[in-house]
Design a protein around this motif. Structure first.
Motif, mmCIF file in Angstrom:
data_model
loop_
_atom_site.group_PDB
_atom_site.id
_atom_site.type_symbol
_atom_site.label_atom_id
_atom_site.label_comp_id
_atom_site.label_asym_id
_atom_site.label_seq_id
_atom_site.Cartn_x
_atom_site.Cartn_y
_atom_site.Cartn_z
ATOM 1 N N ASP A 195 -11.867 0.096 16.345
ATOM 2 C CA ASP A 195 -12.253 0.669 17.639
ATOM 3 C C ASP A 195 -13.291 -0.194 18.336
ATOM 4 O OD1 ASP A 195 -12.146 2.485 19.717
ATOM 5 O OD2 ASP A 195 -13.698 3.782 18.867
ATOM 6 N N ALA A 196 -13.024 -1.495 18.386
ATOM 7 C CA ALA A 196 -13.918 -2.445 19.054
ATOM 8 C C ALA A 196 -13.335 -2.837 20.406
ATOM 9 C CB ALA A 196 -14.106 -3.695 18.194
ATOM 10 N N LYS A 197 -14.193 -3.181 21.335
ATOM 11 C CA LYS A 197 -13.746 -3.701 22.627
ATOM 12 C C LYS A 197 -13.358 -5.170 22.457
ATOM 13 C CE LYS A 197 -16.396 -0.692 25.730
ATOM 14 N NZ LYS A 197 -16.808 0.289 24.729
ATOM 15 N N ILE A 198 -12.532 -5.664 23.367
ATOM 16 C CA ILE A 198 -12.087 -7.040 23.238
ATOM 17 C C ILE A 198 -12.001 -7.709 24.602
ATOM 18 C CG2 ILE A 198 -9.637 -6.419 23.295
ATOM 19 C CD1 ILE A 198 -9.241 -8.671 21.148
ATOM 20 N N VAL A 199 -12.507 -8.935 24.692
ATOM 21 C CA VAL A 199 -12.377 -9.771 25.876
ATOM 22 C C VAL A 199 -11.321 -10.822 25.538
ATOM 23 C CG1 VAL A 199 -13.513 -11.410 27.423
ATOM 24 C CG2 VAL A 199 -14.751 -9.400 26.594
ATOM 25 N N ASP A 200 -10.194 -10.747 26.211
ATOM 26 C CA ASP A 200 -9.072 -11.628 25.894
ATOM 27 C C ASP A 200 -9.155 -12.905 26.723
ATOM 28 O OD1 ASP A 200 -6.754 -12.736 25.032
ATOM 29 O OD2 ASP A 200 -5.423 -11.161 25.782
ATOM 30 N N LEU A 201 -9.824 -13.924 26.162
ATOM 31 C CA LEU A 201 -9.951 -15.196 26.866
ATOM 32 C C LEU A 201 -8.591 -15.868 27.040
ATOM 33 C CD1 LEU A 201 -13.154 -16.727 25.198
ATOM 34 C CD2 LEU A 201 -12.986 -15.289 27.247
ATOM 35 N N TRP A 202 -7.682 -15.633 26.100
ATOM 36 C CA TRP A 202 -6.352 -16.239 26.172
ATOM 37 C C TRP A 202 -5.643 -15.856 27.466
ATOM 38 C CZ3 TRP A 202 -3.540 -19.243 22.471
ATOM 39 C CH2 TRP A 202 -2.185 -19.419 22.757
ATOM 40 N N SER A 203 -5.799 -14.628 27.894
ATOM 41 C CA SER A 203 -5.075 -14.131 29.077
ATOM 42 C C SER A 203 -5.813 -14.372 30.391
ATOM 43 C CB SER A 203 -4.795 -12.630 28.927
ATOM 44 O OG SER A 203 -6.007 -11.891 28.976
ATOM 45 N N MET A 204 -7.011 -14.956 30.336
ATOM 46 C CA MET A 204 -7.754 -15.235 31.570
ATOM 47 C C MET A 204 -7.141 -16.451 32.267
ATOM 48 S SD MET A 204 -11.809 -14.565 30.788
ATOM 49 C CE MET A 204 -12.249 -15.169 32.438
ATOM 50 N N ASP A 205 -6.378 -16.203 33.326
ATOM 51 C CA ASP A 205 -5.686 -17.289 34.029
ATOM 52 C C ASP A 205 -6.648 -18.356 34.524
ATOM 53 O OD1 ASP A 205 -3.234 -16.126 33.598
ATOM 54 O OD2 ASP A 205 -3.171 -15.114 35.543
ATOM 55 N N THR A 206 -7.848 -17.960 34.925
ATOM 56 C CA THR A 206 -8.796 -18.940 35.469
ATOM 57 C C THR A 206 -9.262 -19.938 34.419
ATOM 58 O OG1 THR A 206 -10.608 -17.367 35.105
ATOM 59 C CG2 THR A 206 -9.623 -17.423 37.298
ATOM 60 N N LEU A 207 -9.102 -19.606 33.137
ATOM 61 C CA LEU A 207 -9.469 -20.533 32.072
ATOM 62 C C LEU A 207 -8.336 -21.502 31.745
ATOM 63 C CD1 LEU A 207 -11.410 -18.248 29.568
ATOM 64 C CD2 LEU A 207 -12.282 -19.554 31.513
ATOM 65 N N HIS A 208 -7.180 -21.325 32.380
ATOM 66 C CA HIS A 208 -6.059 -22.234 32.165
ATOM 67 C C HIS A 208 -6.176 -23.476 33.037
ATOM 68 C CE1 HIS A 208 -3.578 -18.436 30.937
ATOM 69 N NE2 HIS A 208 -4.512 -18.750 30.052
ATOM 70 N N ASP A 209 -7.096 -23.455 33.975
ATOM 71 C CA ASP A 209 -7.336 -24.616 34.829
ATOM 72 C C ASP A 209 -8.188 -25.629 34.082
ATOM 73 O OD1 ASP A 209 -8.739 -26.281 36.958
ATOM 74 O OD2 ASP A 209 -7.447 -25.058 38.234
ATOM 75 N N ILE A 210 -7.850 -26.905 34.189
ATOM 76 C CA ILE A 210 -8.575 -27.941 33.461
ATOM 77 C C ILE A 210 -10.042 -27.994 33.860
ATOM 78 C CG2 ILE A 210 -8.093 -29.805 35.101
ATOM 79 C CD1 ILE A 210 -7.652 -31.631 32.641
ATOM 80 N N ARG A 211 -10.366 -27.511 35.059
ATOM 81 C CA ARG A 211 -11.755 -27.506 35.517
ATOM 82 C C ARG A 211 -12.615 -26.492 34.774
ATOM 83 N NH1 ARG A 211 -10.270 -27.069 41.795
ATOM 84 N NH2 ARG A 211 -8.524 -25.967 40.802
ATOM 85 N N ALA A 212 -11.986 -25.630 33.988
ATOM 86 C CA ALA A 212 -12.733 -24.677 33.170
ATOM 87 C C ALA A 212 -13.255 -25.328 31.892
ATOM 88 C CB ALA A 212 -11.855 -23.484 32.812
ATOM 89 N N TRP A 213 -12.772 -26.548 31.590
ATOM 90 C CA TRP A 213 -13.081 -27.197 30.326
ATOM 91 C C TRP A 213 -13.952 -28.422 30.523
ATOM 92 C CZ3 TRP A 213 -11.182 -25.205 25.699
ATOM 93 C CH2 TRP A 213 -10.262 -24.163 25.835
ATOM 94 N N SER A 214 -14.886 -28.611 29.603
ATOM 95 C CA SER A 214 -15.753 -29.787 29.634
ATOM 96 C C SER A 214 -15.016 -31.005 29.079
ATOM 97 C CB SER A 214 -17.023 -29.533 28.823
ATOM 98 O OG SER A 214 -17.763 -28.469 29.380
#
Length: 298
Positions: free
Chosen positions: A132-151
């Motif tokens: 019964d924990a909350k979850i932040v699904d980074l995999w499904s965050m479309d904005t993180l699929h942009d290369i500019r989200a990565w160093s």
């Protein structure tokens, strides 16, 4: 990592989340046990006991990224180790929020880890459901699929991605923000060609991959000798002193770098709710604690 303030110190999603949670709550405290390069076992043996001793209302756990990039790792075993930590926190009545790993599809070379990340994520979702924990699904965050989200190291996020992750986490926690983590990135100016991408791969190999391999062979870590920046639960302003740490992150325009400002004061005549946050993304590991203090009825 890679979310620096003008003075060279790191900010990151946990600090940004603390800034959001502190808004409207002057007696707000926060701790961050982040040490880059920590493996899951180290987090569970060094950071988890601190969280359990603090007895917070909330612990967020984003851990295991450093482990699953190691060749030959048993992802299932790491997930079981992760679950044991979550179970220990829940047994103490502590709310837990966990993060899945991000989708690495857009990152050249690193995208080979995509299958491992997906398997680990499946375990994490099941763990969240069982406990019964909350979850932040980074995999499904479309904005993180942009290369500019990565160093440049292809493992850590940029400052703008950290801002969006903090906003998304606040949303999962039910905390209102004025900005939206889903806001599209500005239009990009063209796309790199094949030759540019291959040159980038070679530079990344020389600058990041080969040094990482050498550290692995020597049993070294980027976190060796580093101590947590906020080892104890303290008022948010305390770590920044006169520089003033917190500024409401939700009002920060996309792509803008700011320092944080906030006013926090201690008040003994209050009832206290404590919250601890733990984070470990890619090759960094962190634990952060938050305290929101509400007026008493007396």
């Amino acid at each position: 990592m890679n979310d620096e303030r003008p003075d060279g110190t790191y900010r990151g999603w946990a600090d940004r989340l603390a800034e959001i949670l502190a808004d409207g709550s002057p007696d707000f405290a926060y701790a961050n046990l982040a040490i880059r390069g920590k493996m899951l076992t180290e987090i569970m043996t060094e950071q988890l006991p601190v969280a359990l001793e603090t007895k917070p209302d909330l612990v967020t756990v984003c851990a295991g990224g450093n482990d699953i990039i190691v060749p030959g790792v048993d992802v299932d075993a790491k997930a079981a180790e992760f679950e044991a930590g979550v179970a220990a926190l829940r047994a103490e009545g502590i709310e837990v929020l966990i993060f899945t790993g991000p989708d690495t599809k857009s990152m050249s070379v690193i995208n080979m880890l995509r299958g491992r990340v997906a398997i680990y994520n499946a375990h994490l979702r099941a763990i969240a459901d069982r406990h019964d924990a909350k979850i932040v699904d980074l995999w499904s965050m479309d904005t993180l699929h942009d290369i500019r989200a990565w160093s440049d190291d292809r493992l850590h996020f940029t400052a703008e991605a950290h801002r969006r992750i903090a906003l998304r986490t606040a949303e999962v926690l039910g905390v209102p923000t004025s900005d939206d983590s889903r806001e599209p990135w500005p239009e990009a100016d063209g796309h790199p060609n094949w030759l540019t991408l291959r040159r980038s791969d070679l530079e990344w190999t020389r600058t990041h991959l080969l040094p990482w391999i050498r550290r692995q062979l020597r049993g070294e870590s980027l976190g060796d000798g580093i101590t947590p920046k906020r080892p104890r639960l303290t008022p948010l302003r305390e770590a920044a002193g006169s520089a003033q740490l917190c500024q409401q992150v939700s009002t920060t325009p996309a792509g803008t770098t700011v320092t944080a400002t906030s006013t926090v004061s201690a008040n003994a005549a209050v009832s206290t709710a404590v919250s601890t946050v733990s984070a470990n993304t890619a090759t960094s590991a962190s634990t952060a604690s938050f305290t929101r203090v509400e007026p008493s009825d007396n």
